[in-house]
Design a protein around this motif. Structure first.
Motif, mmCIF file in Angstrom:
data_model
loop_
_atom_site.group_PDB
_atom_site.id
_atom_site.type_symbol
_atom_site.label_atom_id
_atom_site.label_comp_id
_atom_site.label_asym_id
_atom_site.label_seq_id
_atom_site.Cartn_x
_atom_site.Cartn_y
_atom_site.Cartn_z
ATOM 1 N N ALA A 23 1.996 3.110 -16.446
ATOM 2 C CA ALA A 23 3.070 3.630 -15.592
ATOM 3 C C ALA A 23 2.505 4.605 -14.554
ATOM 4 O O ALA A 23 2.895 4.556 -13.379
ATOM 5 C CB ALA A 23 4.132 4.312 -16.446
ATOM 6 N N ASP A 24 1.583 5.453 -14.982
ATOM 7 C CA ASP A 24 0.951 6.394 -14.048
ATOM 8 C C ASP A 24 0.182 5.670 -12.950
ATOM 9 O O ASP A 24 0.071 6.168 -11.834
ATOM 10 C CB ASP A 24 0.006 7.342 -14.799
ATOM 11 C CG ASP A 24 0.729 8.321 -15.710
ATOM 12 O OD1 ASP A 24 1.969 8.452 -15.606
ATOM 13 O OD2 ASP A 24 0.043 8.934 -16.556
ATOM 14 N N ARG A 25 -0.336 4.509 -13.276
ATOM 15 C CA ARG A 25 -1.083 3.700 -12.295
ATOM 16 C C ARG A 25 -0.165 2.770 -11.504
ATOM 17 O O ARG A 25 -0.614 1.934 -10.748
ATOM 18 C CB ARG A 25 -2.158 2.851 -13.003
ATOM 19 C CG ARG A 25 -3.231 3.630 -13.751
ATOM 20 C CD ARG A 25 -4.211 4.347 -12.826
ATOM 21 N NE ARG A 25 -4.809 3.503 -11.850
ATOM 22 C CZ ARG A 25 -5.979 2.870 -11.971
ATOM 23 N NH1 ARG A 25 -6.685 3.012 -13.062
ATOM 24 N NH2 ARG A 25 -6.435 2.121 -10.994
ATOM 25 N N LYS A 26 1.134 2.900 -11.737
ATOM 26 C CA LYS A 26 2.162 2.098 -11.041
ATOM 27 C C LYS A 26 2.052 0.601 -11.371
ATOM 28 O O LYS A 26 2.330 -0.261 -10.538
ATOM 29 C CB LYS A 26 2.116 2.303 -9.521
ATOM 30 C CG LYS A 26 2.127 3.742 -9.072
ATOM 31 C CD LYS A 26 3.485 4.347 -9.205
ATOM 32 C CE LYS A 26 3.552 5.692 -8.522
ATOM 33 N NZ LYS A 26 3.634 6.820 -9.406
ATOM 34 N N ASN A 28 3.737 -2.165 -13.357
ATOM 35 C CA ASN A 28 5.046 -2.369 -13.972
ATOM 36 C C ASN A 28 5.007 -3.444 -15.065
ATOM 37 O O ASN A 28 4.005 -4.128 -15.251
ATOM 38 C CB ASN A 28 6.099 -2.690 -12.910
ATOM 39 C CG ASN A 28 5.792 -3.964 -12.142
ATOM 40 O OD1 ASN A 28 5.206 -4.904 -12.669
ATOM 41 N ND2 ASN A 28 6.198 -3.994 -10.877
ATOM 42 N N SER A 31 3.984 -6.990 -14.039
ATOM 43 C CA SER A 31 2.540 -7.178 -13.891
ATOM 44 C C SER A 31 1.857 -7.263 -15.254
ATOM 45 O O SER A 31 0.938 -8.062 -15.436
ATOM 46 C CB SER A 31 1.928 -6.038 -13.073
ATOM 47 O OG SER A 31 2.396 -6.080 -11.752
#
Length: 96
Positions: A23-26, A28, A31
């Motif tokens: 989540a911190d790395r975006k 989702n 993916s």
């Protein structure tokens, strides 16, 4: 191994830190599903033991490069520990 690692990532407790990292790395959920991302747990024998419990021959996992022989004594240990795993597939979607 793919299903096992995916279950680890989805597990409420086991996968909590890894899901937060994603989540911190975006990255989702779509993916994660598309790339079949899973979690190898931090331990020496999680995959090897799971395979043994499911009657998957250790030799097969060793040939696939997922576990390796112990230098001393009998048995195997997991090559991948405490990391996200990305499944590699061929053009038809079969795990290779």
């Amino acid at each position: 191994a793919k299903k096992y690692w995916q279950a680890n990532l989805a597990d409420e407790e086991k996968g909590k830190a890894a899901r937060q990292y994603l989540a911190d790395r975006k990255i989702n959920d779509q993916s994660v599903a598309k790339w079949s991302i899973g979690l190898a747990l931090d331990g020496w024998e999680h995959l090897a033991n799971k395979a043994a419990n499911n009657k998957v021959p250790a030799k097969l996992l060793a040939q696939a490069g997922l576990i390796t022989n112990r230098n001393e004594g009998n048995g195997f240990y997991d090559k991948f520990r405490n990391r996200l795993m990305f499944t590699i597939t061929d053009a038809t979607g079969k795990v290779i």
